[in-house]
Design an enzyme around this catalytic site. Structure first.
Site: not given
Ligand code: MNH
Length: 497
Positions: A275, A405, A412
């Protein structure tokens, strides 16, 4: 989830066939991009049928914003996400909303992802950038941007998560653990797509058998690591693993069990690297195509970091790169690297389009489309213009219209982590190098779990930062306006709503 929408048929592309539905016309390698093309003219909500599976998409900004209303909608778990549960169970990303382990892990881990917690990961992020610079060739030759950003973000997240090093900069091939993890994810994705295909059950079992050794290897490595840490005695908070082993819920006293901890680590490794590396790669792509934006970005790095190309930003300085942050925001608007998220209504309701939606029905909010809706973003919505995110231009924009996010409680958890890392990396790269893209390159995007520019290269030449900040009074003034404890908006809840 049922998702039959009570038999309603939503707008869909022409050429639907009995039995296979809308499969012809979907590019299996680039399903998102072909869906976006086929959606033209269908309105804010549309469907595709893939054999028996109905997929509903929301690409209109107003309808997408409505689905972000937490009072009426919640996260849905679509088949592609459900398929990952074989591998990562009820960890944060894949948990159903009402599973107790979601709340427990969310509460235990939120402090580890707050803005102030980023202080702990800042030195790790600086270190991986140094390794990237050592890895990059000293002569000006093209480097594969997505490959190298992925090496970098994987090293950062693995060290922050469990203090492990994958040696990405020493080896051309990925570490066997990473290869196994990617293979297991691909298998999950293929299984997810087989949902309603005839003979799917048999194919799913075949995929499982072919993939078993990958899963056993990666799981075993993590389980050994967890056991080893437990044996070391009182856990410290050196990384996410230590935090998970050491913390109990302040109210209930509950802890995460070892299987769940393994699932969470896998989730962080997967969610936390492609991501961010995609976001960085798209940002570098846009900058290579917009010389005036690149010049402003570099002037900002000079204003904050000064004339020494080896200068590293302090934790506080990262918040001062306001223009770099807008570049990232704008890159994630045009190509949100997680291009959609599923939503489901809490109670039966009627959408403004007249469609009825019941609990069990879900729709994918297609940010990759909603972020370009001219009704919110104007007629130049497809253009790269970071200054859209200036406070004065964001003021009054439709709430919930920018969602790279995700939204609400299930947004996220790694947002601050990703933004801190991405701004830090961009500042170091742009301060130190002049970047030049291949003028003949046209943007091509691969769809893995996330979106990523494909075969995009940059030629890097060492740069001499401007000796005096006076060369860019505007950049100095903007950076100075940010107090040392972070950007003006940094208070409150760390999660984007
Ligand atoms: Mn990330 C959930 C986008 C970086 C850990 N992330 C989500 C969602 C999006 C998303 C969109 C929601 C998905 C959904 O509703 O089904 N995340 C990103 C983007 C980046 C990103 C565009 C970087 C740029 N994410 C990161 C990083 C981490 C991470 C870095 C960990 C270190 N993300 C998560 C986790 C979730 C999530 C864990 C789920 C959270 C939850 O449902 O409680």
């Amino acid at each position: 989830m049922r998702n039959d929408w009570g038999g309603q048929v939503l707008p869909h592309p022409t050429g639907r066939r009995p039995f296979i539905g809308d499969v012809l016309g979907t590019d299996g390698a680039r399903p998102l991009q072909s869906t976006m093309r086929r959606a033209q003219g269908l309105g804010p909500i549309f469907e595709l049928k893939v054999f028996g599976q109905k997929l509903v998409f929301v690409g209109g900004a107003h309808l997408a914003a409505l689905m972000c209303d937490e009072a009426r909608f919640a996260k849905g778990v679509a088949p592609a996400v459900d398929a990952l549960r074989d591998y990562v169970g009820d960890a944060l990303f894949t948990a159903y909303d009402d599973e107790p382990n979601w709340r427990l892990a969310h509460d235990l881990l939120l402090p580890a992802f707050s803005r102030s917690a980023m202080r702990r990961y800042h030195p790790v992020m600086l270190q991986t950038v140094r390794e990237l610079f050592d890895y990059w060739p000293s002569t000006p030759e093209p480097v594969d941007v997505a490959r190298d950003m992925t090496k970098l973000t994987l090293e950062t997240i693995s060290r922050a998560a469990f203090s492990r090093d994958f040696g990405s900069f020493e080896n051309e091939l990925p570490h066997p653990f990473v290869a196994a993890m990617v293979a297991a994810l691909k298998a999950g994705r293929r299984k997810g797509m087989l949902g309603s295909v005839p003979g799917g059950g048999l194919l799913r079992r075949r995929i499982d058998r072919a993939n078993a050794h990958h899963v056993t290897y990666a799981d075993g490595l993590l389980d050994d690591l967890i056991a080893q840490r437990r044996a070391e005695g009182e856990p410290d908070e050196r990384d996410l693993l230590g935090i998970m082993l050491g913390s109990a819920h302040p109210v209930s006293g509950q802890r995460l069990d070892d299987l769940n901890i393994r699932h969470q680590i896998l989730t962080f490794l997967v969610a936390g690297h492609e991501t961010t590396s995609g976001a960085l790669s798209f940002a570098l792509y846009h900058l290579s195509r917009h010389p005036e934006a690149l010049a402003r970005a570099q002037a900002e790095t000079d204003a904050v970091l000064g004339p020494d190309p080896d200068a590293e930003p302090t934790f506080e300085q990262v918040a001062k790169f306001r223009y770099l942050r807008r570049v990232l925001d704008e890159s994630l608007r045009l190509w949100p690297t997680v291009p959609a998220f599923p939503r489901t209504p809490r109670e039966e309701l009627t959408l403004p389009t007249g469609h009825r939606m019941r609990p069990g029905d879900w729709a994918l909010v297609l940010t990759a489309m909603a972020h370009r809706d001219p009704a919110v973003w104007g007629e130049d919505a497809d253009e790269f213009d970071p200054d859209r995110f200036l406070p004065e231009r964001s003021h009054g924009r439709l709430p919930h219209s920018y969602k790279p996010f995700g939204t609400g409680e299930r947004a996220c958890i790694g947002r601050q982590f990703a933004l801190h890392e991405a701004v830090l990396v961009l500042s170091r790269v742009l301060h130190r190098y002049d970047i030049a893209g291949d003028p003949d390159y046209t943007l091509q995007i691969t769809e893995r779990l996330t979106l990523m520019p494909e075969r995009f290269t940059l030629t890097l030449r060492p740069r001499i930062p401007a000796a005096s900040a006076a060369s860019s009074p505007a950049a100095v003034a903007e950076a100075d306006a940010v107090p040392d404890d972070g950007p003006p908006s940094s208070g409150g809840c760390p999660v984007a709503h």
